[in-house]
Design an enzyme around this catalytic site. Structure first.
Site, PDB file in Angstrom:
ATOM      1  N   GLU A 194      -5.023  -4.923  10.650  1.00  5.02           N
ATOM      2  CA  GLU A 194      -4.013  -3.878  10.851  1.00  5.02           C
ATOM      3  C   GLU A 194      -4.284  -3.162  12.172  1.00  5.02           C
ATOM      4  O   GLU A 194      -5.103  -2.238  12.215  1.00  5.02           O
ATOM      5  CB  GLU A 194      -4.068  -2.866   9.700  1.00  5.02           C
ATOM      6  CG  GLU A 194      -3.744  -3.461   8.353  1.00  5.02           C
ATOM      7  CD  GLU A 194      -3.167  -2.427   7.386  1.00  5.02           C
ATOM      8  OE1 GLU A 194      -2.167  -2.748   6.748  1.00  5.02           O
ATOM      9  OE2 GLU A 194      -3.687  -1.298   7.322  1.00  5.02           O
ATOM     10  N   SER A 252       3.832  -2.193  10.240  1.00  5.66           N
ATOM     11  CA  SER A 252       5.292  -2.225  10.439  1.00  5.66           C
ATOM     12  C   SER A 252       5.930  -3.550  10.051  1.00  5.66           C
ATOM     13  O   SER A 252       6.894  -3.996  10.684  1.00  5.66           O
ATOM     14  CB  SER A 252       5.645  -1.852  11.890  1.00  5.66           C
ATOM     15  OG  SER A 252       5.209  -0.533  12.175  1.00  5.66           O
ATOM     16  N   GLU A 284      -6.586   4.685   8.056  1.00  3.70           N
ATOM     17  CA  GLU A 284      -6.338   6.092   7.741  1.00  3.70           C
ATOM     18  C   GLU A 284      -7.559   6.720   7.075  1.00  3.70           C
ATOM     19  O   GLU A 284      -7.853   7.903   7.276  1.00  3.70           O
ATOM     20  CB  GLU A 284      -5.074   6.215   6.862  1.00  3.70           C
ATOM     21  CG  GLU A 284      -3.824   5.932   7.694  1.00  3.70           C
ATOM     22  CD  GLU A 284      -2.640   5.411   6.919  1.00  3.70           C
ATOM     23  OE1 GLU A 284      -2.648   5.448   5.673  1.00  3.70           O
ATOM     24  OE2 GLU A 284      -1.686   4.927   7.568  1.00  3.70           O
ATOM     25  N   GLY A 300       3.072  -1.161   4.194  1.00  7.76           N
ATOM     26  CA  GLY A 300       3.097   0.257   3.839  1.00  7.76           C
ATOM     27  C   GLY A 300       4.505   0.696   3.466  1.00  7.76           C
ATOM     28  O   GLY A 300       4.996   0.439   2.362  1.00  7.76           O
ATOM     29  N   GLY A 301       5.182   1.314   4.406  1.00 17.26           N
ATOM     30  CA  GLY A 301       6.487   1.921   4.144  1.00 17.26           C
ATOM     31  C   GLY A 301       7.490   1.009   3.450  1.00 17.26           C
ATOM     32  O   GLY A 301       8.206   1.440   2.538  1.00 17.26           O
ATOM     33  N   ASN A 342       0.868  -1.171   0.000  1.00 15.42           N
ATOM     34  CA  ASN A 342       0.000   0.000   0.000  1.00 15.42           C
ATOM     35  C   ASN A 342       0.906   1.222   0.000  1.00 15.42           C
ATOM     36  O   ASN A 342       1.522   1.539   1.013  1.00 15.42           O
ATOM     37  CB  ASN A 342      -0.891  -0.032   1.253  1.00 15.42           C
ATOM     38  CG  ASN A 342      -1.721   1.224   1.407  1.00 15.42           C
ATOM     39  OD1 ASN A 342      -1.772   2.063   0.505  1.00 15.42           O
ATOM     40  ND2 ASN A 342      -2.381   1.354   2.552  1.00 15.42           N
ATOM     41  N   TRP A 343       0.978   1.859  -1.156  1.00 16.55           N
ATOM     42  CA  TRP A 343       1.903   2.998  -1.278  1.00 16.55           C
ATOM     43  C   TRP A 343       1.360   4.276  -0.638  1.00 16.55           C
ATOM     44  O   TRP A 343       2.072   5.264  -0.555  1.00 16.55           O
ATOM     45  CB  TRP A 343       2.231   3.240  -2.769  1.00 16.55           C
ATOM     46  CG  TRP A 343       3.252   2.284  -3.314  1.00 16.55           C
ATOM     47  CD1 TRP A 343       3.673   1.105  -2.731  1.00 16.55           C
ATOM     48  CD2 TRP A 343       3.999   2.411  -4.519  1.00 16.55           C
ATOM     49  NE1 TRP A 343       4.630   0.508  -3.516  1.00 16.55           N
ATOM     50  CE2 TRP A 343       4.845   1.292  -4.628  1.00 16.55           C
ATOM     51  CE3 TRP A 343       4.032   3.371  -5.550  1.00 16.55           C
ATOM     52  CZ2 TRP A 343       5.714   1.098  -5.701  1.00 16.55           C
ATOM     53  CZ3 TRP A 343       4.897   3.186  -6.623  1.00 16.55           C
ATOM     54  CH2 TRP A 343       5.728   2.061  -6.694  1.00 16.55           C
ATOM     55  N   LYS A 344       0.090   4.263  -0.259  1.00 16.43           N
ATOM     56  CA  LYS A 344      -0.526   5.440   0.367  1.00 16.43           C
ATOM     57  C   LYS A 344      -0.285   6.673  -0.537  1.00 16.43           C
ATOM     58  O   LYS A 344      -0.273   6.521  -1.759  1.00 16.43           O
ATOM     59  CB  LYS A 344      -0.006   5.612   1.797  1.00 16.43           C
ATOM     60  CG  LYS A 344      -0.171   4.315   2.608  1.00 16.43           C
ATOM     61  CD  LYS A 344       0.119   4.466   4.078  1.00 16.43           C
ATOM     62  CE  LYS A 344      -0.077   3.104   4.768  1.00 16.43           C
ATOM     63  NZ  LYS A 344       0.106   3.193   6.227  1.00 16.43           N
ATOM     64  N   HIS A 350      -9.357   1.207   5.162  1.00 21.86           N
ATOM     65  CA  HIS A 350      -8.067   1.372   5.847  1.00 21.86           C
ATOM     66  C   HIS A 350      -8.270   2.327   7.032  1.00 21.86           C
ATOM     67  O   HIS A 350      -9.051   3.271   6.947  1.00 21.86           O
ATOM     68  CB  HIS A 350      -7.025   1.929   4.872  1.00 21.86           C
ATOM     69  CG  HIS A 350      -5.638   1.881   5.422  1.00 21.86           C
ATOM     70  ND1 HIS A 350      -5.179   2.799   6.340  1.00 21.86           N
ATOM     71  CD2 HIS A 350      -4.625   1.014   5.220  1.00 21.86           C
ATOM     72  CE1 HIS A 350      -3.936   2.489   6.669  1.00 21.86           C
ATOM     73  NE2 HIS A 350      -3.575   1.409   6.006  1.00 21.86           N
ATOM     74  N   GLY A 394       2.896   2.242  10.769  1.00 25.23           N
ATOM     75  CA  GLY A 394       3.851   3.333  10.597  1.00 25.23           C
ATOM     76  C   GLY A 394       4.567   3.734  11.873  1.00 25.23           C
ATOM     77  O   GLY A 394       5.217   4.774  11.931  1.00 25.23           O
TER      78      GLY A 394
END
Ligand code: 13P
Length: 252
Positions: free
Chosen positions: A165, A211, A97, A232-233, A11-13, A95, A171
């Protein structure tokens, strides 16, 4: 047990402009014949470009959200049909977010999932508790409520993916313990079997997210009912994402 093909999703957000497509080419070159499914959900501006890359056989693309309605006067929003038309095969829904920053409710996620499935997309429905909810001992109750409210009963094991999640692990560098992950994933499996039937429940893939990195992926993938990860990251660079894919391929 039903066969569940492992799935690793990035997920590149809100990250990535045109030159980020090079990372996808590098990833594809590193995994020419993957034994798991690889999915990248880039920002909407890159979706059609990424989907058109000659890596489609090994790397699927997905959206990060879609509107609950099929079309209409919704400035700035993206429909499920538009995602599919841009080459997406999946869409992430609910999600944390989106839930936190855009006030998305379980009812929104439910409606979006129905619209996305009608457009031929597979849905990755995210659930997870906040730190306060975990500390209050309400984790499983929260997850059960999110599943009941967000997952429409028309899903099949082929078009539903659930991502667990924990909000406090996204993150932050804080990963849920293997015991915590195992408890929630087993709970989700039983919950899906109970409410959607054994066939759907057993064939739905359940991903862990929060993470996930090269250093912890192998341990997480060893937990029962973990069928992959939503990253994610560490999905933004091929050098970081590739070892996570390798760890998933090596997991039993
Ligand atoms: P991080 O891997 O950056 O913690 O993000 C997890 C996530 O939110 C994936 O959807």
């Amino acid at each position: 047990m039903e066969f569940r093909k492992k799935l690793i999703a990035g997920n590149w957000k809100m990250n990535g402009v045109g030159d980020a497509l090079e990372e996808v080419a590098k990833l594809s070159a590193a995994h020419p014949d993957p034994t798991c499914e690889i999915l990248i959900c880039p920002p909407a501006t890159l979706l059609a470009l990424m989907s058109a890359l000659p890596v489609g056989r090994t790397i699927a693309t997905g959206g990060q959200d879609c509107h609950r309605e099929q079309a209409g006067a919704h400035t700035g929003d993206i429909s499920a049909e538009m995602l599919a038309d841009a080459g997406a095969r999946f869409v992430i829904l609910g999600h944390s977010e989106r839930r936190a920053n855009h006030g998305e409710t379980d009812d929104d996620v439910h409606a979006k999932a129905r619209t996305a499935i009608a457009a031929g997309l597979k849905v990755v429905i995210c659930v997870g508790e906040t730190l306060a909810e975990r500390e209050a001992g309400n984790t499983l109750e929260i997850i059960a409520g999110q599943l009941a409210g967000s997952v429409p009963d028309l899903v099949t094991g082929a078009n539903l993916v659930v991502a667990y999640e924990p909000v406090w692990a996204i993150g932050t560098g804080k990963v849920a313990s293997l015991e915590q992950i195992g408890e929630v994933h087993n709970f989700i499996r039983l919950n899906l079997e109970k409410h959607l039937g054994a066939g759907v429940g057993r064939s739905t893939r359940i991903l862990y997210g929060g993470s996930v990195k090269a250093g912890n992926a192998a341990d997480i993938f060893g937990v029962s009912n973990v069928d992959g990860a939503l990253v994610g990251g560490a999905s933004l660079k091929a050098a970081d994402f590739s070892p996570i894919i390798t760890a998933l391929e090596a997991a039993n």
